[in-house]
Design an enzyme around this catalytic site. Structure first.
Site, PDB file in Angstrom:
ATOM      1  N   GLU A 190       0.840  -0.893   0.627  1.00 44.81           N
ATOM      2  CA  GLU A 190       0.229   0.490  -0.222  1.00 44.81           C
ATOM      3  C   GLU A 190       1.117   0.932  -0.050  1.00 44.81           C
ATOM      4  OE1 GLU A 190      -3.320   0.148  -0.053  1.00 44.81           O
ATOM      5  OE2 GLU A 190      -3.737  -1.954   0.275  1.00 44.81           O
TER       6      GLU A 190
HETATM    7  P1  NAD Z   1       8.158   5.132   5.538  1.00 46.83           P
HETATM    8  O1  NAD Z   1       7.992   3.443   3.977  1.00 46.83           O
HETATM    9  O2  NAD Z   1       9.530   5.375   5.787  1.00 46.83           O
HETATM   10  O3  NAD Z   1       7.916   3.823   6.420  1.00 46.83           O
HETATM   11  C1  NAD Z   1       7.000   3.133   6.898  1.00 46.83           C
HETATM   12  C2  NAD Z   1       7.260   1.643   7.598  1.00 46.83           C
HETATM   13  O4  NAD Z   1       8.760   0.993   6.937  1.00 46.83           O
HETATM   14  C3  NAD Z   1       7.420   1.895   9.034  1.00 46.83           C
HETATM   15  O5  NAD Z   1       6.878   1.704   9.815  1.00 46.83           O
HETATM   16  C4  NAD Z   1       9.082   2.053   8.494  1.00 46.83           C
HETATM   17  O6  NAD Z   1       9.902   1.769   9.989  1.00 46.83           O
HETATM   18  C5  NAD Z   1       9.045   1.169   8.037  1.00 46.83           C
HETATM   19  N1  NAD Z   1      10.936   0.442   7.762  1.00 46.83           N
HETATM   20  C6  NAD Z   1      11.651   1.882   7.458  1.00 46.83           C
HETATM   21  N2  NAD Z   1      12.657   1.029   5.987  1.00 46.83           N
HETATM   22  C7  NAD Z   1      12.594   0.000   6.044  1.00 46.83           C
HETATM   23  C8  NAD Z   1      12.810  -1.511   5.611  1.00 46.83           C
HETATM   24  N3  NAD Z   1      14.054  -0.958   4.342  1.00 46.83           N
HETATM   25  N4  NAD Z   1      12.639  -2.283   5.058  1.00 46.83           N
HETATM   26  C9  NAD Z   1      11.536  -2.564   6.189  1.00 46.83           C
HETATM   27  N5  NAD Z   1      10.737  -1.245   6.650  1.00 46.83           N
HETATM   28  C10 NAD Z   1      11.078  -0.796   6.688  1.00 46.83           C
HETATM   29  O7  NAD Z   1       6.628   5.972   4.698  1.00 46.83           O
HETATM   30  P2  NAD Z   1       6.250   6.466   5.414  1.00 46.83           P
HETATM   31  O8  NAD Z   1       7.047   8.335   5.739  1.00 46.83           O
HETATM   32  O9  NAD Z   1       5.768   5.795   7.297  1.00 46.83           O
HETATM   33  O10 NAD Z   1       4.925   6.825   5.731  1.00 46.83           O
HETATM   34  C11 NAD Z   1       4.723   7.960   4.402  1.00 46.83           C
HETATM   35  C12 NAD Z   1       4.061   6.827   3.070  1.00 46.83           C
HETATM   36  O11 NAD Z   1       3.516   5.792   3.097  1.00 46.83           O
HETATM   37  C13 NAD Z   1       3.678   8.222   1.834  1.00 46.83           C
HETATM   38  O12 NAD Z   1       4.730   7.825   0.219  1.00 46.83           O
HETATM   39  C14 NAD Z   1       2.106   7.993   2.205  1.00 46.83           C
HETATM   40  O13 NAD Z   1       1.512   7.830   0.875  1.00 46.83           O
HETATM   41  C15 NAD Z   1       2.459   6.069   2.317  1.00 46.83           C
HETATM   42  N6  NAD Z   1       1.150   5.588   2.673  1.00 46.83           N
HETATM   43  C16 NAD Z   1      -0.013   4.693   2.170  1.00 46.83           C
HETATM   44  C17 NAD Z   1      -0.777   4.266   2.897  1.00 46.83           C
HETATM   45  C18 NAD Z   1      -1.896   3.644   1.381  1.00 46.83           C
HETATM   46  O14 NAD Z   1      -2.721   2.914   2.194  1.00 46.83           O
HETATM   47  N7  NAD Z   1      -1.365   2.623  -0.134  1.00 46.83           N
HETATM   48  C19 NAD Z   1      -1.347   4.898   3.783  1.00 46.83           C
HETATM   49  C20 NAD Z   1      -0.379   5.335   4.598  1.00 46.83           C
HETATM   50  C21 NAD Z   1       0.473   5.789   4.296  1.00 46.83           C
END
Ligand code: NAD
Length: 471
Positions: free
Chosen positions: A219
């Protein structure tokens, strides 16, 4: 790696082994137990609504409690209600008709729990985006480990404590930590990985999951456009545009990222949205319903986007009193016609900045959208329904709303997910149940059926049956 991360990773491995063992002891969780599981999640969300609001507000600095109520607490309780009332029907085996050559055999699809699933969630809706997938996993009869975002640590600790009080760790557990823990998490042999977050990290998650051939739902984010057509009054679009953009200060995956407006309507659209902002937040700096930016890094990123556009000559509109009392509040900002190669137009904004770009013909606007990655959502504002549908016909996006922002995601029975760079797979309602379900095709042979005749030595009977099959 920090000692805390190392401890969480060790704990994760132990939890995964325990949950796998528990799952092999109970592969088919009875429906009444699943309903009770879902009810527990709804109850703990309802009973601790104030604690959840306080934790999220503390993580953000300022987070609108009204928005937490509707988008986190209310949303999760509705999802739980929906799942609880439909899970019995969803979980039933689905009969399939059999071809003549297999008659009178019986064919059906069993809907079986995939097993132990991993849920990685982001910070922007820290309760909803961890707990709604958990509800779907529990409805499917799975066990789950959640890894919430490190940017909302108070919410993660509360979630960890409340779920530990309600569930045995062999069924539902939380591990906390940052990217290092996330990386280790996605390298485990889960039976399904459900990831919500950025497209950049989503790619890393897909690669890690591929190593173990773990099925994955992604997502992700992206730039969701809003197209205003010639026949739509900007004053009518202002309220849904401003609501979608400034809810949670734009930190929403399906917020309208930018607006494409007919050249002659750009100024009217900007003015109408700005006026609407003034009605929503007469003084955003002191308004408890205008949310702050999650971190200094994100605040600096967004400020740099505005300054880059300003330096390139784009017009910037902000309400009066833009000097904010809270250091991490960022003024609602409209940017008219920023360069298409600026950060504002090449990266997902994820903050309270609304670029408005002019177009000359609707074909130009559609081409602009289609030249870019498929967005998570697309919004079209058109009085004429046929015109709105023709825009949908000519574009691709995860979901869409017509004459509204974001509302398609509130219809629990519809799939919620992206396409291409904005994600793969979907959830909500039965789609979430199916994400965590293995559909197992079964054929029960009767004592005798014509296909028994398809065996060597192939001769006249074989020819007859094969002709029947190809007719
Ligand atoms: P992010 O990708 O930085 O982090 C999301 C999660 O991934 C966190 O729990 C983080 O600790 C983990 N993570 C970080 N690095 C990782 C790695 N190398 N391997 C595995 N996990 C890792 O995202 P964010 O900044 O928390 O969220 C914002 C983004 O999420 C935006 O791009 C937004 O559009 C997207 N988003 C999508 C939806 C959807 O339903 N499609 C909903 C909300 C947010």
């Amino acid at each position: 790696m920090s000692e805390t991360d190392a401890r969480q990773i060790e704990r994760l491995k132990t939890l995964l082994a325990r949950q796998k063992e528990a799952f092999s002891d109970q592969r088919h969780r009875p429906i009444d137990q699943r309903k009770a599981d879902i009810q527990k999640v709804a109850d703990l969300t309802r009973n601790h609504a104030q604690d959840i609001m306080a934790a999220i507000s503390a993580d953000y600095g300022v987070r609108s409690c009204a928005e937490t109520q509707i988008a986190e607490i209310g949303f999760v309780i509705s999802a739980a209600k929906h799942a609880k009332s439909h899970v019995g029907k969803w979980a039933k085996a689905k009969p399939a008709s059999v071809p003549m050559t297999l008659a009178p055999g019986k064919a059906y699809v069993r809907r079986e729990a995939k097993g132990v699933v991993g849920i990685v969630s982001p910070w922007n809706y820290p309760w909803q985006l961890a707990i709604a997938p958990l509800i779907a996993a529990l409805a499917a009869g799975c066990r789950a480990i959640i890894k919430p975002s490190e940017l909302t640590p108070k919410t993660a600790d509360l979630m960890s404590r409340l779920l530990a009080e309600a569930f045995d760790e062999s069924q539902v557990a939380v591990v906390t930590g940052g990217p290092k823990v996330g990386e280790a998490f996605t390298q485990q042999k889960f039976d399904h990985l459900f990831y919500t977050g950025s497209t950049h990290v989503g790619r890393l998650v897909a690669l890690a999951a591929a190593d173990n051939l773990v099925p994955v739902t992604l997502e992700l984010g992206g730039k969701s456009p809003a197209i205003l057509t010639e026949d739509y009054d900007p004053a009518d679009a202002a309220s849904p545009l401003a609501w979608g953009k400034f809810f949670n200060a734009g930190q929403t995956c399906i917020a309208p990222d930018y607006v494409l407006a007919p050249r002659s309507k750009v100024d009217a659209t900007a003015e109408a949205v700005l006026e609407q902002v003034g009605t929503f937040f007469p003084d955003f700096a002191s308004d408890a319903d205008y949310t702050a930016i999650i971190s200094d890094r994100h605040h600096a990123r967004l400020t740099a986007m505005i300054e880059e556009a300003r330096a390139a000559g784009a017009r910037i509109l902000q309400p009066k009193g833009s000097e904010s009392g809270n250091a991490r509040k960022l003024a609602p900002t409209i940017v008219i016609d920023p360069p298409v190669d600026s950060q504002l137009m090449t990266e997902e904004i994820f903050g309270p900045i609304l670029p408005i770009l002019p177009y000359d013909t609707l074909n130009d606007a559609i081409a602009f959208v289609n030249e870019r990655d498929h967005p998570l959502a697309l919004y079209v504002y058109a009085k004429d329904k046929a015109l709105a549908r023709s825009v949908l016909d000519r574009t691709i996006s995860g979901g869409a709303s017509v004459n509204a922002s974001m509302l398609h995601m509130s219809v629990e029975g519809m799939p919620f997910g992206g396409v291409g760079a904005s994600g793969q797979g979907a959830y909500h309602g039965e789609h979430g149940f199916l994400t965590f379900t293995h559909e197992r095709a079964v054929f029960e042979a009767p004592k005798w059926h014509p296909s028994r005749l398809i065996a060597p030595p192939y001769g006249k009977t074989f020819d007859f049956i094969s002709k029947l099959q190809s007719k």
